[in-house]
Design a protein around this motif. Sequence first.
Motif, PDB file in Angstrom:
ATOM      1  N   LYS A 263      -5.590 -28.703 -85.188  1.00 39.43           N
ATOM      2  CA  LYS A 263      -4.680 -29.391 -84.266  1.00 39.43           C
ATOM      3  C   LYS A 263      -3.232 -29.082 -84.635  1.00 39.43           C
ATOM      4  N   ARG A 264      -2.913 -29.128 -85.919  1.00 47.51           N
ATOM      5  CA  ARG A 264      -1.554 -28.812 -86.358  1.00 47.51           C
ATOM      6  C   ARG A 264      -1.195 -27.368 -85.991  1.00 47.51           C
ATOM      7  N   LEU A 265      -2.129 -26.451 -86.204  1.00 45.06           N
ATOM      8  CA  LEU A 265      -1.904 -25.049 -85.858  1.00 45.06           C
ATOM      9  C   LEU A 265      -1.736 -24.881 -84.355  1.00 45.06           C
ATOM     10  N   SER A 266      -2.535 -25.582 -83.571  1.00 41.66           N
ATOM     11  CA  SER A 266      -2.467 -25.474 -82.117  1.00 41.66           C
ATOM     12  C   SER A 266      -1.114 -25.940 -81.598  1.00 41.66           C
ATOM     13  N   LYS A 267      -0.623 -27.035 -82.146  1.00 37.50           N
ATOM     14  CA  LYS A 267       0.705 -27.513 -81.751  1.00 37.50           C
ATOM     15  C   LYS A 267       1.766 -26.486 -82.140  1.00 37.50           C
TER      16      LYS A 267
ATOM     17  N   ARG B  33       3.989 -17.855 -71.122  1.00 37.49           N
ATOM     18  CA  ARG B  33       3.459 -18.318 -72.396  1.00 37.49           C
ATOM     19  C   ARG B  33       1.953 -18.106 -72.479  1.00 37.49           C
ATOM     20  N   TYR B  34       1.497 -17.807 -73.662  1.00 35.39           N
ATOM     21  CA  TYR B  34       0.063 -17.737 -73.918  1.00 35.39           C
ATOM     22  C   TYR B  34      -0.483 -19.126 -74.253  1.00 35.39           C
ATOM     23  N   TYR B  35       0.284 -19.866 -75.048  1.00 31.28           N
ATOM     24  CA  TYR B  35      -0.210 -21.128 -75.595  1.00 31.28           C
ATOM     25  C   TYR B  35       0.611 -22.315 -75.101  1.00 31.28           C
ATOM     26  N   THR B  36      -0.072 -23.323 -74.563  1.00 25.53           N
ATOM     27  CA  THR B  36       0.564 -24.582 -74.190  1.00 25.53           C
ATOM     28  C   THR B  36      -0.287 -25.717 -74.740  1.00 25.53           C
ATOM     29  N   TYR B  37       0.352 -26.861 -74.951  1.00 23.72           N
ATOM     30  CA  TYR B  37      -0.353 -27.994 -75.573  1.00 23.72           C
ATOM     31  C   TYR B  37      -0.022 -29.269 -74.829  1.00 23.72           C
ATOM     32  N   ASN B  38      -1.058 -30.038 -74.535  1.00 25.90           N
ATOM     33  CA  ASN B  38      -0.894 -31.314 -73.834  1.00 25.90           C
ATOM     34  C   ASN B  38      -1.378 -32.430 -74.749  1.00 25.90           C
ATOM     35  N   ALA B  39      -0.415 -33.178 -75.290  1.00 30.47           N
ATOM     36  CA  ALA B  39      -0.751 -34.265 -76.214  1.00 30.47           C
ATOM     37  C   ALA B  39      -1.217 -35.512 -75.481  1.00 30.47           C
ATOM     38  N   ALA B  40      -1.157 -35.493 -74.149  1.00 31.95           N
ATOM     39  CA  ALA B  40      -1.574 -36.645 -73.346  1.00 31.95           C
ATOM     40  C   ALA B  40      -2.614 -36.212 -72.319  1.00 31.95           C
ATOM     41  N   TRP B  41      -3.561 -35.388 -72.743  1.00 32.52           N
ATOM     42  CA  TRP B  41      -4.600 -34.884 -71.844  1.00 32.52           C
ATOM     43  C   TRP B  41      -5.433 -36.042 -71.274  1.00 32.52           C
TER      44      TRP B  41
ATOM     45  N   LEU C 262      13.595 -27.159 -74.160  1.00 34.74           N
ATOM     46  CA  LEU C 262      12.772 -27.121 -75.361  1.00 34.74           C
ATOM     47  C   LEU C 262      12.442 -28.539 -75.819  1.00 34.74           C
ATOM     48  N   GLU C 263      13.410 -29.442 -75.757  1.00 37.70           N
ATOM     49  CA  GLU C 263      13.148 -30.835 -76.130  1.00 37.70           C
ATOM     50  C   GLU C 263      12.043 -31.424 -75.260  1.00 37.70           C
ATOM     51  N   GLU C 264      12.095 -31.142 -73.972  1.00 34.86           N
ATOM     52  CA  GLU C 264      11.063 -31.638 -73.047  1.00 34.86           C
ATOM     53  C   GLU C 264       9.695 -31.079 -73.417  1.00 34.86           C
ATOM     54  N   ASP C 265       9.662 -29.789 -73.747  1.00 37.04           N
ATOM     55  CA  ASP C 265       8.403 -29.167 -74.144  1.00 37.04           C
ATOM     56  C   ASP C 265       7.868 -29.779 -75.433  1.00 37.04           C
ATOM     57  N   LEU C 266       8.735 -30.018 -76.380  1.00 36.19           N
ATOM     58  CA  LEU C 266       8.317 -30.578 -77.665  1.00 36.19           C
ATOM     59  C   LEU C 266       7.756 -31.984 -77.498  1.00 36.19           C
ATOM     60  N   GLN C 267       8.333 -32.741 -76.590  1.00 39.58           N
ATOM     61  CA  GLN C 267       7.825 -34.089 -76.327  1.00 39.58           C
ATOM     62  C   GLN C 267       6.427 -34.029 -75.729  1.00 39.58           C
TER      63      GLN C 267
ATOM     64  N   ILE D 172       4.274 -31.658 -76.247  1.00 42.01           N
ATOM     65  CA  ILE D 172       3.405 -31.173 -77.312  1.00 42.01           C
ATOM     66  C   ILE D 172       3.155 -32.271 -78.336  1.00 42.01           C
ATOM     67  N   GLY D 173       4.144 -33.133 -78.525  1.00 43.50           N
ATOM     68  CA  GLY D 173       4.052 -34.159 -79.548  1.00 43.50           C
ATOM     69  C   GLY D 173       4.472 -33.616 -80.898  1.00 43.50           C
ATOM     70  N   TYR D 174       5.577 -32.863 -80.901  1.00 43.12           N
ATOM     71  CA  TYR D 174       6.076 -32.233 -82.136  1.00 43.12           C
ATOM     72  C   TYR D 174       7.480 -32.748 -82.427  1.00 43.12           C
ATOM     73  N   SER D 175       7.737 -33.077 -83.672  1.00 46.09           N
ATOM     74  CA  SER D 175       9.017 -33.672 -84.066  1.00 46.09           C
ATOM     75  C   SER D 175      10.142 -32.633 -84.130  1.00 46.09           C
ATOM     76  N   TYR D 176      11.343 -33.055 -83.785  1.00 42.77           N
ATOM     77  CA  TYR D 176      12.485 -32.161 -83.828  1.00 42.77           C
ATOM     78  C   TYR D 176      13.765 -32.941 -84.106  1.00 42.77           C
ATOM     79  N   ASP D 177      14.773 -32.234 -84.577  1.00 38.45           N
ATOM     80  CA  ASP D 177      16.096 -32.813 -84.828  1.00 38.45           C
ATOM     81  C   ASP D 177      17.115 -31.714 -84.609  1.00 38.45           C
ATOM     82  N   PHE D 178      17.756 -31.740 -83.458  1.00 37.48           N
ATOM     83  CA  PHE D 178      18.723 -30.697 -83.120  1.00 37.48           C
ATOM     84  C   PHE D 178      20.154 -31.184 -83.299  1.00 37.48           C
ATOM     85  N   SER D 179      20.354 -32.238 -84.037  1.00 37.08           N
ATOM     86  CA  SER D 179      21.716 -32.770 -84.253  1.00 37.08           C
ATOM     87  C   SER D 179      22.499 -31.868 -85.187  1.00 37.08           C
TER      88      SER D 179
END
Length: 211
Positions: free
Chosen positions: A17-21, A37-45, A197-202, A204-211
């Motif tokens: 799961k971590r690798l898929s994200k 894109r080849y790979y997309t992830y839906n954390a709310a399937w 990218l922020e929208e995509d990360l949300q 996917i359910g992946y954490s980010y900090d672009f500050s």
Amino acid sequence: MISTQEYSALPDAASLKRLSKALAVLDAINSQDVEYRYYTYNAAWGEGEEVLEMSDGEGDQMLILFRPEGCVINGYLDGYDQPDKTQVTRGLSEYFDDFIFGEPVNSIGTTFCLWYTAAHGWQTGLVENEDDGSEELLFMLDGNPETYAEWADEYYGEETDRSPIDVAAVAKIYQGETLTKAIVLGIVDELENWAQLEEDLQAIGYSYDFS
């Protein structure tokens, strides 16, 4: 190579799961246009369910469903004969029945199937034809950052002047590190739309900090 004949190198469900994200994050960075894109992830399937989708745009598709009980991989390669689905899924955990025998998997098709539960590890049903194309879709799941970097440099970088991908940046994403602008710029030379990218990360359910 990982295949339905040799799948001992596949990680457990949590690691996969971590690798898929990570794969979905990397593709979101490499292509802000979902179409390429080849790979997309839906954390709310679904309730308690998440899905990685791999699609090459030419008919080949792979879906991986993650549930609390484990995960299941459905692969379809265009041009390959589809085996008897009841045979390639023989012994499939009932947790995955609705997914494998429902939509969209039923319409996509199945040329190979593997599944993982904590009690039994990785399993597959009866593989009637060793040449089922599974190597072509499963190779990216080896957990090696260099595998993705080499593939993406060719796929996204061919006939462009973009810099080669920093394998160390890929490794950080594989490890689930919080995504920063510095890591992103180790993957691409520049990013046009950080908000996208922020929208995509949300999603996917992946954490980010672009500050």
